[in-house]
Enzyme design. Sequence first.
Site, PDB file in Angstrom:
ATOM      1  N   HIS A  78       0.914  -0.925  -0.075  1.00  0.00           N
ATOM      2  CA  HIS A  78      -0.141   0.048   0.003  1.00  0.00           C
ATOM      3  C   HIS A  78       0.657   1.284   0.095  1.00  0.00           C
ATOM      4  O   HIS A  78       0.235   2.295  -0.216  1.00  0.00           O
ATOM      5  CB  HIS A  78      -0.784   0.007   1.056  1.00  0.00           C
ATOM      6  CG  HIS A  78      -2.090  -0.926   1.366  1.00  0.00           C
ATOM      7  ND1 HIS A  78      -2.773  -1.305   0.310  1.00  0.00           N
ATOM      8  CD2 HIS A  78      -2.163  -2.112   2.169  1.00  0.00           C
ATOM      9  CE1 HIS A  78      -3.413  -2.240   0.510  1.00  0.00           C
ATOM     10  NE2 HIS A  78      -3.052  -2.779   1.781  1.00  0.00           N
ATOM     11  N   ASP A 117      -2.236 -10.438  -2.798  1.00  0.00           N
ATOM     12  CA  ASP A 117      -2.951 -10.257  -1.362  1.00  0.00           C
ATOM     13  C   ASP A 117      -4.393  -9.901  -1.572  1.00  0.00           C
ATOM     14  O   ASP A 117      -4.746  -9.486  -2.825  1.00  0.00           O
ATOM     15  CB  ASP A 117      -2.194  -9.105  -0.928  1.00  0.00           C
ATOM     16  CG  ASP A 117      -2.699  -8.597   0.543  1.00  0.00           C
ATOM     17  OD1 ASP A 117      -1.832  -9.255   1.561  1.00  0.00           O
ATOM     18  OD2 ASP A 117      -3.665  -7.904   0.606  1.00  0.00           O
ATOM     19  N   HIS A 123      -5.990  -7.452  -0.445  1.00  0.00           N
ATOM     20  CA  HIS A 123      -6.189  -6.015  -0.707  1.00  0.00           C
ATOM     21  C   HIS A 123      -5.470  -5.664  -2.192  1.00  0.00           C
ATOM     22  O   HIS A 123      -4.339  -6.127  -2.242  1.00  0.00           O
ATOM     23  CB  HIS A 123      -5.772  -5.074   0.335  1.00  0.00           C
ATOM     24  CG  HIS A 123      -6.474  -5.741   1.513  1.00  0.00           C
ATOM     25  ND1 HIS A 123      -5.871  -6.586   2.506  1.00  0.00           N
ATOM     26  CD2 HIS A 123      -7.456  -5.318   2.161  1.00  0.00           C
ATOM     27  CE1 HIS A 123      -6.747  -6.972   3.581  1.00  0.00           C
ATOM     28  NE2 HIS A 123      -7.761  -6.175   3.465  1.00  0.00           N
ATOM     29  N   ASP A 127      -4.074 -13.449   3.201  1.00  0.00           N
ATOM     30  CA  ASP A 127      -5.414 -12.834   3.832  1.00  0.00           C
ATOM     31  C   ASP A 127      -6.789 -13.136   2.873  1.00  0.00           C
ATOM     32  O   ASP A 127      -7.867 -12.916   2.988  1.00  0.00           O
ATOM     33  CB  ASP A 127      -5.318 -11.652   4.040  1.00  0.00           C
ATOM     34  CG  ASP A 127      -4.591 -10.716   3.158  1.00  0.00           C
ATOM     35  OD1 ASP A 127      -4.424 -11.035   2.161  1.00  0.00           O
ATOM     36  OD2 ASP A 127      -4.451  -9.396   3.477  1.00  0.00           O
TER      37      ASP A 127
HETATM   38  C1  FKS Z   1     -11.057  -2.445   6.669  1.00  0.00           C
HETATM   39  C2  FKS Z   1     -10.169  -1.726   7.535  1.00  0.00           C
HETATM   40  C3  FKS Z   1      -8.929  -1.776   6.909  1.00  0.00           C
HETATM   41  C4  FKS Z   1      -6.254  -1.679   6.781  1.00  0.00           C
HETATM   42  C5  FKS Z   1      -6.282  -2.951   5.918  1.00  0.00           C
HETATM   43  C6  FKS Z   1      -4.983  -2.887   5.619  1.00  0.00           C
HETATM   44  C7  FKS Z   1      -4.535  -4.325   4.893  1.00  0.00           C
HETATM   45  C8  FKS Z   1      -2.882  -4.562   4.727  1.00  0.00           C
HETATM   46  C9  FKS Z   1      -2.579  -5.662   3.693  1.00  0.00           C
HETATM   47  C10 FKS Z   1      -1.165  -5.687   3.518  1.00  0.00           C
HETATM   48  F1  FKS Z   1      -0.575  -6.547   2.931  1.00  0.00           F
HETATM   49  F2  FKS Z   1      -0.409  -4.627   3.372  1.00  0.00           F
HETATM   50  F3  FKS Z   1      -0.441  -6.100   4.715  1.00  0.00           F
HETATM   51  N1  FKS Z   1      -7.693  -1.812   7.519  1.00  0.00           N
HETATM   52  N2  FKS Z   1     -12.434  -2.408   7.395  1.00  0.00           N
HETATM   53  O1  FKS Z   1      -3.069  -6.948   4.033  1.00  0.00           O
HETATM   54  O2  FKS Z   1      -2.874  -5.381   2.492  1.00  0.00           O
HETATM   55 ZN    ZN Z   2      -4.033  -7.592   2.594  1.00  0.00          ZN
END
Ligand code: FKS
Ligand code: ZN
Length: 341
Positions: free
Chosen positions: A159, A195, A197, A284
């Site tokens: 990110h 991932d 996200h 994830d």
């Molecule tokens: C959702 C709230 C979101 C942030 C989620 C971040 C995910 C991080 C990730 C990384 F790989 F960077 F670690 N909170 N309701 O898993 O993409």
């Molecule tokens: Zn993630």
Amino acid sequence: MKAVHSPLHAVHDGGVELYRGALVPTFETPERAEIIRAALESGGYELLEPRAIPESRLLRVHEAEFVDFLRGVHARWLAEGREGHVIPSGFPARGLRRDRRPSGISGSLGYFAFDASSPIVAGTWDAALAAARCAMTAAAIVAEGERAAYALCRPPGHHAARSTYGGYCYLNNAALAAQYLRDEGCARVAVLDVDYHHGNGTQEIFWERDDVLFVSLHGDPETEYPWFMGYADERGFGRGEGCTLNLPLPAGTGWDAYGAALDTALAAIRRFAPAALVVSLGVDTFTADPISAFKLESRHYPLIGECIAALGLPTVLVQEGGYAVAEIGTNVVGVLGAFAD
Ligand code: FKS
Ligand code: ZN
């Protein structure tokens, strides 16, 4: 297969994030890396510490003023007599100026951050630099001729953009690995982001470039973090047009639809004919993940590994997310198994 890991990851700990209206301990914990490390050890992986790669390599991907800010912000927070957590509280959204960086610490935080889920604690810089070095060391190992190497990066990176941080990420480990491979002579490099996200930071860094392909499978940003990037109509710009491919998938996606999207991603990588591959490896996508909504099972991670390994490319695998801590080691090593010697 060599796996690069730094004990310094553990100094990035104790932060809180704003989650659904409450300040909660971060989902992204040191325990995650310790469990992966234990799984690597029992799987017979050769664990190495990162090389002392000069910080100037960071500037191949990140702005100098951003790197300087990250390095110094926690000490500055304390020097100004502040207590509590270093978390931004205001951002330059539409209608506000983003052409100037306020000199004050609160304005600087809002200028460089894009969310309130990425706390900066005393050890954040040391851990983030160590993670970046893990990724670049794995890239160096592959550039030197190994078929594959794994970087156990924590904090994660995908990110983080050229000069913004967020989503638990400070420095973009995968982008630094891809740039390292470019600088060591790989003419074209592909980044495959699996991932859950969308890797908005990696996408931004390579957005206008035709020497790095960015392909991502992720939860649909209509409902999933990071919400403001990762749509299918984002395809790159200028020389980079066509060198970004986003494959957003709906909540509830299981192996059949996931495997089909992975085939599409791999076909695009084959067409690009890169000299090397970087995988942003988040697990994830697992059904029991507490913050994600895909339905992959542990038995599917070796299949993902086999599909990616079948590209036959020199491959750097970089750890990103995964929050179902009990299974994180099994799932990561499940993917890596396809690349093991
Ligand atoms: C959702 C709230 C979101 C942030 C989620 C971040 C995910 C991080 C990730 C990384 F790989 F960077 F670690 N909170 N309701 O898993 O993409
Ligand atoms: Zn993630």
